[in-house]
Scaffold this active site. Structure first.
Site, PDB file in Angstrom:
ATOM      1  N   ARG A 152      -0.041 -10.463  -9.059  1.00 26.33           N
ATOM      2  CA  ARG A 152      -0.033 -10.313  -7.592  1.00 26.33           C
ATOM      3  C   ARG A 152       1.330  -9.844  -7.101  1.00 26.33           C
ATOM      4  O   ARG A 152       1.416  -8.972  -6.229  1.00 26.33           O
ATOM      5  CB  ARG A 152      -0.445 -11.637  -6.938  1.00 26.33           C
ATOM      6  CG  ARG A 152      -1.920 -11.844  -7.096  1.00 26.33           C
ATOM      7  CD  ARG A 152      -2.466 -13.121  -6.550  1.00 26.33           C
ATOM      8  NE  ARG A 152      -3.919 -13.029  -6.690  1.00 26.33           N
ATOM      9  CZ  ARG A 152      -4.781 -14.003  -6.469  1.00 26.33           C
ATOM     10  NH1 ARG A 152      -4.342 -15.183  -6.083  1.00 26.33           N
ATOM     11  NH2 ARG A 152      -6.073 -13.811  -6.618  1.00 26.33           N
ATOM     12  N   TYR A 205      -7.361  -4.702  -4.976  1.00 26.66           N
ATOM     13  CA  TYR A 205      -7.424  -5.369  -6.288  1.00 26.66           C
ATOM     14  C   TYR A 205      -6.412  -6.500  -6.399  1.00 26.66           C
ATOM     15  O   TYR A 205      -5.582  -6.696  -5.538  1.00 26.66           O
ATOM     16  CB  TYR A 205      -7.371  -4.390  -7.452  1.00 26.66           C
ATOM     17  CG  TYR A 205      -6.179  -3.468  -7.654  1.00 26.66           C
ATOM     18  CD1 TYR A 205      -4.920  -3.719  -7.153  1.00 26.66           C
ATOM     19  CD2 TYR A 205      -6.354  -2.324  -8.434  1.00 26.66           C
ATOM     20  CE1 TYR A 205      -3.859  -2.853  -7.411  1.00 26.66           C
ATOM     21  CE2 TYR A 205      -5.291  -1.461  -8.699  1.00 26.66           C
ATOM     22  CZ  TYR A 205      -4.052  -1.736  -8.183  1.00 26.66           C
ATOM     23  OH  TYR A 205      -3.017  -0.891  -8.440  1.00 26.66           O
ATOM     24  N   GLU A 206      -6.585  -7.266  -7.447  1.00 24.49           N
ATOM     25  CA  GLU A 206      -5.759  -8.453  -7.705  1.00 24.49           C
ATOM     26  C   GLU A 206      -5.936  -9.508  -6.610  1.00 24.49           C
ATOM     27  O   GLU A 206      -4.988 -10.162  -6.194  1.00 24.49           O
ATOM     28  CB  GLU A 206      -4.290  -8.013  -7.814  1.00 24.49           C
ATOM     29  CG  GLU A 206      -3.479  -8.776  -8.819  1.00 24.49           C
ATOM     30  CD  GLU A 206      -4.244  -9.112 -10.074  1.00 24.49           C
ATOM     31  OE1 GLU A 206      -4.547  -8.200 -10.851  1.00 24.49           O
ATOM     32  OE2 GLU A 206      -4.555 -10.292 -10.258  1.00 24.49           O
ATOM     33  N   GLY A 207      -7.181  -9.657  -6.135  1.00 28.45           N
ATOM     34  CA  GLY A 207      -7.476 -10.560  -5.027  1.00 28.45           C
ATOM     35  C   GLY A 207      -7.242  -9.821  -3.736  1.00 28.45           C
ATOM     36  O   GLY A 207      -6.098  -9.454  -3.424  1.00 28.45           O
TER      37      GLY A 207
END
Ligand SMILES: Cc1cc2nc3c(=O)[nH]c(=O)nc-3n(C[C@H](O)[C@H](O)[C@H](O)COP(=O)(O)OP(=O)(O)OC[C@H]3O[C@@H](n4cnc5c(N)ncnc54)[C@H](O)[C@@H]3O)c2cc1C
Length: 594
Positions: free
Chosen positions: A297, A438-440
Site C-alpha cells: 500500500r 488496486y491494493e485495496g
C-alpha cells in the site's frame, strides 16, 4: 520528455518533513550512516533517467503479448530488468543475511518514487516482489527462505501477489481457489485468479507466486484463507530449475493504462494442481497477507507521488515554452509563455504543492515502519507501529488521489496537446488511474482509517499526531515570518477541524456506523490536507535553518503557504461534509433506487 529526480526536495522531505534525521539522531537506526542517502538517490536518479525513462513510452505503445502460455514484455524490458538487478536496485532494503543491502525502508521508499516517476509500469514489478520478501521473511520456514529469499531479494526471481478472483475483489474472504494437503507436506492448488500483475513475463527464468487459497475443511470467510508459495518452475535440491509447475497465464487484460505491466488471468490445476508450500499457518493467510499489504500500500502511494512529479515536471517545461496571450499589463506584438498567466501558475503550484505533501506523507510512513522494527526499545517500536498503521491508508489513498488530480492538471496545462498521445501527458493520466483501485480501493482505505486506525485505543494514535501537528503550527506562528502569510492560522483551523471531525466519527463508529462510513472518504481527504499542510510547513521551517544543503528556504516557505492557504483551507468544508453530509447519504436510496 526526460525525468530528473528532484533530489534536494526529496532529501528535505525525507530528513526533515518525514523525520528521518531526528530518528537517526535518536538512535533508532543503529549505526546507519545517513550521509549515504544523497549518493544512493543520485545513483537511482541516474539509472532512472538513463535506462527506465526512455522505455516508458516504448512500453505504453508496444504493451505485452501472450503466446503459448507465456507473456512477452515490450522491447528493451528484459534487458532493463537485468541491468536493474545487476545494479542491486532490487536489494536496497533487503536483509543483509540474504544478500540485501539492509538500508532503511525510507531510502527504498524514495527510490520507489524515482522508479515510479520514470516508468511506473516497470516499477510495479519490484514493488510486488518487496511485499513477497516481507511475507516470506516474516512467516516462511527456514527451508523456504533458504531456497527463495535471496533470489527474491536480488530480483533474480520476482514475486507476485494473488488474491483476486472474479467473485472476490474487495471481499477477499469470498475467494474459492482450493488447496489440498499431500503426503509430502506440500499442497496442490487449483483455481483461477484474475488481474494478477506480472503473473507471467519473459524478464526472468522463474517467478515466485504468493497465492491465497482455501483448504477443504477451512472455515468460511477470511478466517479460512491460507497463503501458499508457488514457484513457476520447481527448484531442484541443487538450486537448478526443474519441472514447469501447473500455474499458467491463460489470459491478459487490455487496459486503460499501465500497458507494459502484464495483468494476467492465472489458471492453476489443469494438470493435477500446482505444487504449493504453506507460508505461516493453515487458515492464517490473511495475517501473512496483511504483512505484505502494508508495504504494498505504501508502494502504491509512492506510485501516486512519482507519477504526479513526472506530470509536474513535464507541465512546467511545457508552460515555459508554449506561447499564448500576453501577461497582464504587457502591450505590443508577440505572445508570452503561458506560465505568465495566474491561472496557469495556480495549476502548476497546485501540482507542485500536492506532490510535495504526499511525498512527505509517504516518506513519514516509511520512517515509522523502519522505527517499528529497528528501534531498540519496545515502547518506541510499538508507538511507531501505531503511527505506521495510521498513516498507511492515508499514504495509499491520498497520494493516489493526488496522482490522479495532478496528472489531470498536467493534461490541462498542455491544452489540446494534452489530449494527444504524442506529448506523453495523457499516458501519465491513464497510468495513474489504476492506483486508487488496486491494493485495496481508496474507499476501502478510508473505511480502514475510520473503523480500525481512528478507532484503535479510543483514537490514541490520532490524538498523538494532532499534538505534533499543533506543535508545528505553533512554531510557524512563533517564526513571525511575513513570508508565511496566514499559514499559521489556516493550519490551526485545519487541525481544529480534523480534531472535531475525528471525535464526531469516533462516537459514531459503534452507535451509527452508516454515518461513520458515509464520511470515511471526505475524512481521509481532510486528514491528508491537514497533515500535508503541516508537514510542508515543518519542512519550510527546517529549510530556513539549513546550511548544509543547497536549499532555497523562501521557495519552501511559499510552497507551504500555498498549500495552507489554498488546500488546507478545505478542511472546514470537509468537516461539514462529514458531519452534515451523512444524513443525505443515508437517505440516498430514495434517489438512486427510485
Ligand atoms: C491493473 C490491475 C492490476 C491488479 N493487480 C492485482 C494483483 O497483482 N493481485 C491481485 O490479487 N489483484 C490485483 N488487482 C485486483 C485489484 O486489487 C482489485 O481490482 C481491487 O481490489 C478491487 O476489487 P474489484 O475490482 O473486485 O472491485 P469491487 O470490490 O467490486 O469494488 C467495486 C467498488 O465498490 C466499492 N466497494 C466494494 N466493497 C465495498 C465495501 N465493503 N464498502 C464500501 N465500498 C465497497 C469499491 O471501493 C469500488 O469502488 C489488479 C487490478 C487491476 C485492474
Amino acid at each position: 520528455m526526460t525525468y530528473r529526480a528532484p533530489i534536494n526536495d526529496m532529501l528535505l522531505a525525507l530528513n526533515h518533513g518525514a523525520g528521518l534525521q531526528a530518528a537517526v539522531k535518536a538512535g533508532h537506526y543503529g549505526d546507519f550512516d545517513a550521509d549515504i542517502t544523497a549518493a544512493v538517490l543520485e545513483e537511482a536518479g541516474k539509472f532512472a533517467s538513463d535506462v527506465l525513462a526512455p522505455l516508458n513510452r516504448v512500453g505504453d505503445e508496444n504493451g505485452i503479448k501472450l503466446d503459448n502460455g507465456g507473456v512477452t514484455t515490450a522491447p528493451g524490458w528484459p534487458d532493463a530488468y537485468r541491468r536493474w538487478t545487476a545494479a542491486g536496485w532490487n536489494a536496497v532494503s533487503g536483509p543483509e543475511a540474504f544478500g540485501g543491502q539492509g538500508l532503511p525502508l525510507a531510502i527504498n521508499a524514495a527510490c520507489t518514487e524515482i522508479w515510479s516517476a520514470s516508468n511506473v509500469a516497470f516499477g510495479l514489478c519490484p514493488l510486488l516482489t518487496l511485499s513477497a520478501i516481507e511475507a516470506l521473511e516474516a512467516h516462511g520456514t527456514d527451508e523456504l527462505k533458504k531456497i527463495y529469499l535471496d533470489k527474491l531479494i536480488s530480483g533474480e526471481w520476482p514475486g507476485t501477489m494473488q488474491l483476486t478472483e472474479p467473485q472476490a475483489g474487495s471481499d477477499v474472504g469470498a475467494l474459492r481457489t482450493r488447496a489440498e494437503r499431500t503426503a509430502d507436506g506440500s499442497y496442490r492448488i487449483s483455481g483461477t485468479k484474475i488481474f494478477i500483475t506480472y503473473g507471467d513475463h519473459d524478464m526472468t527464468d522463474n517467478i515466485v507466486h504468493f497465492v491465497l487459497a482455501r483448504l477443504p475443511d477451512a472455515p468460511p470467510g477470511t478466517k479460512g484463507i491460507s497463503l501458499f508459495l508457488i514457484p513457476k518452475f520447481m527448484v531442484n535440491p541443487d538450486g537448478t530449475l526443474g519441472a514447469r509447475n501447473d500455474i499458467y497465464a491463460s489470459g491478459i487484460e487490455h487496459k486503460l493504462g499501465m500497458h507494459a505491466a502484464p495483468t494476467c488471468t492465472m489458471t492453476m490445476g489443469d494438470k493435477g494442481g500446482a505444487v504449493g508450500y504453506l507460508i505461516g499457518e493453515e487458515n492464517r493467510g490473511m495475517q501473512c497477507m496483511f504483512t505484505m499489504m502494508n508495504q504494498a500500500r505504501l508502494g502504491v502511494g509512492l506510485e501516486g507521488v512519482g507519477i504526479a512529479d513526472r506530470a509536474y515536471q513535464q507541465a512546467l517545461a511545457f508552460a515555459q515554452e508554449r506561447r499564448q496571450g500576453r501577461a497582464v499589463g504587457k502591450t505590443g506584438n508577440g505572445s508570452d509563455p503561458i506560465i505568465v498567466h495566474p491561472d496557469v501558475k495556480r495549476m502548476l503550484m497546485q501540482m507542485r504543492a500536492l506532490t510535495a505533501a504526499v511525498r512527505t506523507i509517504c516518506y513519514a510512513t516509511a520512517v515509522a515502519l523502519d522505527v517499528s522494527v529497528r528501534a531498540t526499545d519496545m515502547k518506541t517500536r510499538s508507538l511507531a507501529a501505531a503511527r505506521a498503521a495510521l498513516l498507511t491508508p492515508i499514504a495509499k489513498a491520498f497520494s493516489t488521489d493526488i496522482g490522479n488530480e495532478v496528472t489531470s492538471l498536467g493534461v490541462q496545462i498542455h491544452g489540446g496537446m494534452g489530449f494527444i498521445e504524442e506529448t506523453g501527458a495523457a499516458q501519465h493520466y491513464r497510468d495513474a488511474r489504476i492506483t486508487p483501485i488496486y491494493e485495496g480501493t481508496n474507499g476501502i482505505q478510508s473505511i480502514d482509517l475510520v473503523t480500525r486506525k481512528l478507532a484503535a485505543n479510543g483514537g490514541a494514535s490520532v490524538w498523538t499526531l494532532l499534538d505534533e501537528l499543533t506543535e508545528i503550527v505553533s512554531r510557524v506562528e512563533a517564526s513571525n515570518d511575513p513570508a508565511f502569510g496566514t499559514t499559521g492560522s489556516k493550519l490551526r483551523d485545519a487541525v481544529a477541524s480534523l480534531d472535531r471531525t475525528s471525535r464526531w466519527l469516533l462516537e459514531r463508529i459503534a452507535s451509527a456506523p452508516n454515518d461513520a462510513l458515509a464520511g470515511a472518504t471526505p475524512y481521509l481527504r481532510l486528514f491528508g490536507s491537514t497533515l500535508g499542510g503541516c508537514m510542508l510547513a515543518s519542512e519550510a521551517l527546517a529549510a530556513r535553518n539549513l546550511t548544509e544543503v543547497a536549499v532555497d528556504a523562501s521557495r519552501h516557505v511559499t510552497l507551504a503557504r500555498f498549500f495552507a492557504e489554498n488546500i488546507s483551507v478545505q478542511a472546514a468544508a470537509l468537516e461539514r461534509t462529514v458531519i452534515d453530509g451523512a444524513d443525505a447519504v443515508n437517505a440516498a436510496d430514495a434517489v438512486l433506487l427510485a
